[in-house]
Design a protein around this motif. Structure first.
Motif: not given
Length: 297
Positions: A182-195
């Motif tokens: 849940r570090e920023l790089p992981s969130l950036e990588h999966r952001k297209k799946h997030l809302f």
């Protein structure tokens, strides 16, 4: 096991479907259900910066029997997916895999390696301690059952927002390090799946929550609140409540909340329960920390 029959090869030499199958087989009797197909494995590698050229597969007579995944960000390393097929456990496979990973960390001049281990996994915990890993903190996997709340519209000030807008506040809102997933790089990588939802006060973003749907329930990727605000915990609770009252039919979980997190009471106060507890452990690479005495390797 004859020495000539054993070898370690880069995980990149095997296709994704073979690696996913090996992970599934090595974790078939684990405390948690683990099952990945090739697409899910490839996506996990992308999201968690797993380097398959430096991850390793143990082979006996050219048959895969064990695996460890290895992620690198700057000078930080992270080990995950350490597993050995049941018939090959307690035969020195895991320790040889991890010795290799530690050697790569030294050659790459990393500062440290981290990993997570379930507290009930006594065998793995003993192995990691033998290799010089030290306890750093405990992390909690939290779950919420569906149907605990009634439907309500989100209160004023809470609005849907795209992940790019919300993640601009990531560093400002986090007063402690998130776990690797849940570090920023992981969130950036999966952001297209997030809302996500943001909370604004006087047109200023003060908190956000990012989530996605997993197996029909919410999975929270990040909950963050401006640490300078005295009512920080109340804001976190309000965001969680807005999430669960908009879709009370859905349960939820979040991975690896540090036990010292100031936002933990927002979860427990809304009937989240502790599903699992993990030790986060760290190995300080001796070459990067010359005053540290090597242990066990």
């Amino acid at each position: 096991m004859e020495p000539s029959s054993f070898s370690l090869v880069p995980a990149a030499q095997l296709p994704y479907d073979h690696l996913a199958r090996l992970i599934n087989q090595t974790f078939a009797d684990y405390y948690l259900t683990v099952w990945l197909d090739a697409y899910q494995f490839e996506r996990m590698c992308y999201e968690e910066d797993i380097d398959l050229t430096k991850s390793v597969v143990a082979m006996v007579n050219d048959v895969p029997v064990g695996i460890s995944l290895f992620s690198i960000r700057d000078s930080q390393g992270w080990i995950s997916g350490v597993g050995v097929l049941p018939l090959w456990r307690r035969r020195g496979v895991a320790i040889r895999i991890l010795h290799h990973i530690q050697a790569v960390a030294r050659s790459d001049k990393l500062a440290n390696l981290r990993l997570e281990v379930l507290t009930q996994n006594a065998g793995a915990l003993a192995l990691y301690r033998q290799l010089g890993f030290r306890w750093e903190r405990d992390l909690l996997v939290l779950t919420l059952e569906p149907g605990l709340f009634s439907y309500l519209s989100p209160p004023p000030g809470i609005l849907r927002a795209d992940p790019d807008t919300l993640l601009k506040a990531y560093h400002r809102f986090h007063s402690m390090r998130n776990p690797w997933q849940r570090e920023l790089p992981s969130l950036e990588h999966r952001k297209k799946h997030l809302f996500g939802w943001g909370m604004w006060e006087n047109d200023v973003l003060v908190a956000y929550i990012l989530t996605h749907i997993q197996s029909g329930n919410y999975a929270i990727a990040d909950l963050a609140v401006d640490p300078q605000l005295p009512h920080r915990l109340q804001l976190a609770r309000t965001l969680l409540l807005a999430l669960h009252t908009e879709r009370p039919d859905m349960g939820c979980h979040i991975l690896n909340v540090p036990t010292e997190s100031p936002l933990l009471p927002a979860f427990t106060g809304l009937s989240y329960r502790i599903w699992h507890r993990q030790h986060e452990m760290i190995w300080l690479v001796p070459d990067a920390h010359p005053l540290i005495q090597p242990e066990g390797d």
